[in-house]
Write an enzyme that holds these catalytic residues in place. Structure first.
Site, PDB file in Angstrom:
ATOM      1  N   HIS A  18     132.358 -47.265 -30.490  1.00  0.00           N
ATOM      2  CA  HIS A  18     133.781 -46.968 -30.274  1.00  0.00           C
ATOM      3  C   HIS A  18     134.313 -46.058 -31.386  1.00  0.00           C
ATOM      4  O   HIS A  18     135.057 -45.104 -31.125  1.00  0.00           O
ATOM      5  CB  HIS A  18     134.623 -48.253 -30.303  1.00  0.00           C
ATOM      6  CG  HIS A  18     134.334 -49.240 -29.213  1.00  0.00           C
ATOM      7  ND1 HIS A  18     134.021 -50.562 -29.467  1.00  0.00           N
ATOM      8  CD2 HIS A  18     134.321 -49.108 -27.865  1.00  0.00           C
ATOM      9  CE1 HIS A  18     133.846 -51.198 -28.325  1.00  0.00           C
ATOM     10  NE2 HIS A  18     134.015 -50.340 -27.332  1.00  0.00           N
ATOM     11  N   LYS A  42     137.031 -59.861 -17.666  1.00  0.00           N
ATOM     12  CA  LYS A  42     136.464 -60.382 -18.915  1.00  0.00           C
ATOM     13  C   LYS A  42     137.346 -61.450 -19.555  1.00  0.00           C
ATOM     14  O   LYS A  42     138.564 -61.382 -19.478  1.00  0.00           O
ATOM     15  CB  LYS A  42     136.280 -59.245 -19.928  1.00  0.00           C
ATOM     16  CG  LYS A  42     135.271 -58.197 -19.512  1.00  0.00           C
ATOM     17  CD  LYS A  42     135.183 -57.094 -20.567  1.00  0.00           C
ATOM     18  CE  LYS A  42     134.205 -56.006 -20.158  1.00  0.00           C
ATOM     19  NZ  LYS A  42     134.279 -54.840 -21.066  1.00  0.00           N
ATOM     20  N   ARG A  91     128.036 -44.046 -22.276  1.00  0.00           N
ATOM     21  CA  ARG A  91     126.810 -44.158 -23.071  1.00  0.00           C
ATOM     22  C   ARG A  91     125.587 -43.768 -22.260  1.00  0.00           C
ATOM     23  O   ARG A  91     124.670 -43.143 -22.744  1.00  0.00           O
ATOM     24  CB  ARG A  91     126.616 -45.601 -23.563  1.00  0.00           C
ATOM     25  CG  ARG A  91     127.593 -46.028 -24.617  1.00  0.00           C
ATOM     26  CD  ARG A  91     127.618 -47.506 -24.745  1.00  0.00           C
ATOM     27  NE  ARG A  91     127.992 -48.114 -23.464  1.00  0.00           N
ATOM     28  CZ  ARG A  91     128.252 -49.381 -23.281  1.00  0.00           C
ATOM     29  NH1 ARG A  91     128.128 -50.222 -24.286  1.00  0.00           N
ATOM     30  NH2 ARG A  91     128.605 -49.847 -22.102  1.00  0.00           N
ATOM     31  N   SER A 129     129.862 -54.206 -27.047  1.00  0.00           N
ATOM     32  CA  SER A 129     130.512 -55.371 -27.655  1.00  0.00           C
ATOM     33  C   SER A 129     129.831 -56.658 -27.206  1.00  0.00           C
ATOM     34  O   SER A 129     129.673 -57.601 -27.996  1.00  0.00           O
ATOM     35  CB  SER A 129     131.988 -55.417 -27.255  1.00  0.00           C
ATOM     36  OG  SER A 129     132.658 -54.276 -27.712  1.00  0.00           O
TER      37      SER A 129
HETATM   38  O1  PNS Z   1     136.510 -51.951 -22.591  1.00  0.00           O
HETATM   39  P1  PNS Z   1     136.655 -52.220 -21.122  1.00  0.00           P
HETATM   40  O2  PNS Z   1     136.728 -53.709 -20.855  1.00  0.00           O
HETATM   41  O3  PNS Z   1     135.593 -51.536 -20.308  1.00  0.00           O
HETATM   42  O4  PNS Z   1     138.069 -51.566 -20.705  1.00  0.00           O
HETATM   43  C1  PNS Z   1     138.537 -51.640 -19.351  1.00  0.00           C
HETATM   44  C2  PNS Z   1     140.050 -51.403 -19.324  1.00  0.00           C
HETATM   45  C3  PNS Z   1     140.741 -52.434 -20.183  1.00  0.00           C
HETATM   46  C4  PNS Z   1     140.362 -50.017 -19.854  1.00  0.00           C
HETATM   47  C5  PNS Z   1     140.541 -51.519 -17.836  1.00  0.00           C
HETATM   48  O5  PNS Z   1     140.212 -52.790 -17.360  1.00  0.00           O
HETATM   49  C6  PNS Z   1     142.044 -51.271 -17.716  1.00  0.00           C
HETATM   50  O6  PNS Z   1     142.466 -50.134 -17.647  1.00  0.00           O
HETATM   51  N1  PNS Z   1     142.863 -52.346 -17.708  1.00  0.00           N
HETATM   52  C7  PNS Z   1     144.303 -52.226 -17.599  1.00  0.00           C
HETATM   53  C8  PNS Z   1     144.800 -52.625 -16.185  1.00  0.00           C
HETATM   54  C9  PNS Z   1     144.676 -51.461 -15.221  1.00  0.00           C
HETATM   55  O7  PNS Z   1     145.354 -50.452 -15.323  1.00  0.00           O
HETATM   56  N2  PNS Z   1     143.768 -51.623 -14.267  1.00  0.00           N
HETATM   57  C10 PNS Z   1     143.463 -50.581 -13.290  1.00  0.00           C
HETATM   58  C11 PNS Z   1     142.342 -49.683 -13.809  1.00  0.00           C
HETATM   59  S1  PNS Z   1     141.744 -48.615 -12.574  1.00  0.00           S
END
Ligand code: PNS
Length: 159
Positions: A18, A42, A91, A129
């Site tokens: 990150h 998650k 990645r 992570s």
């Molecule tokens: O690090 P991650 O868990 O891969 O991040 C995913 C994240 C948090 C960026 C994604 O789940 C997100 O954008 N969550 C916010 C809610 C939202 O807008 N959901 C629609 C995404 S298409």
């Protein structure tokens, strides 16, 4: 007009992968907001304040980087912050399908916000992570995967 990008993620915890992305992003944008976001798939190990604190100490020397958190829709948050880009790290090919769908969904929700994919250095291709938590939880050495203060937080968590 300032170019502002938002780098959202679970950051549970932040890793060198990150940080590599953040260090590249701050050279491309006037401001990068690293924001702890809710991933409905998650259950995080670290609280939002803990994750923000770990990020803050990892980016302390980057003057155009801010740390934040939010609940709700990412594109709404990005608009509130007057940002025009969402940064996501890629990645390997295995990341692509999920990221591609998410980028298209975000674009369908907000046409004016662009997802920018960035690759970390190849030496971080295997770093995630979830693997960091697993290795740390089993007593392994994570010093080459996360900054020392994050390794310390992981150690405390598992004692
Ligand atoms: O690090 P991650 O868990 O891969 O991040 C995913 C994240 C948090 C960026 C994604 O789940 C997100 O954008 N969550 C916010 C809610 C939202 O807008 N959901 C629609 C995404 S298409």
């Amino acid at each position: 007009m300032k170019k502002i990008a938002v780098y959202p993620g679970s950051f549970d915890p932040i890793t060198f992968g990150h940080i590599d992305i953040i260090e590249r992003a701050v050279t491309l944008f006037d401001k990068v907001i690293v924001t702890v976001s809710q991933n409905f798939e998650k259950t995080p190990w670290f609280s939002v304040p803990e994750r923000c604190e770990m990020i803050q100490s990892s980016v302390a020397d980057l003057s155009n980087c801010e740390v934040d958190h939010f609940k709700g829709l990412l594109v709404e948050y990005v608009s509130r912050k007057h940002a025009t880009a969402i940064i996501r790290g890629l990645r390997a090919l295995s990341d692509f399908e999920f990221e591609f769908k998410m980028a298209l969904m975000n674009r369908s929700l907000a046409e004016d916000i662009t997802t920018v994919f960035m690759m970390p250095h190849a030496k971080y291709t295997h770093v995630s992570s979830s693997l960091v938590r697993e290795v740390a939880g089993l007593g392994g050495d994570v010093s080459m995967l996360v900054p020392a203060h994050v390794a310390g937080m992981l150690k405390k968590k598992f004692v």
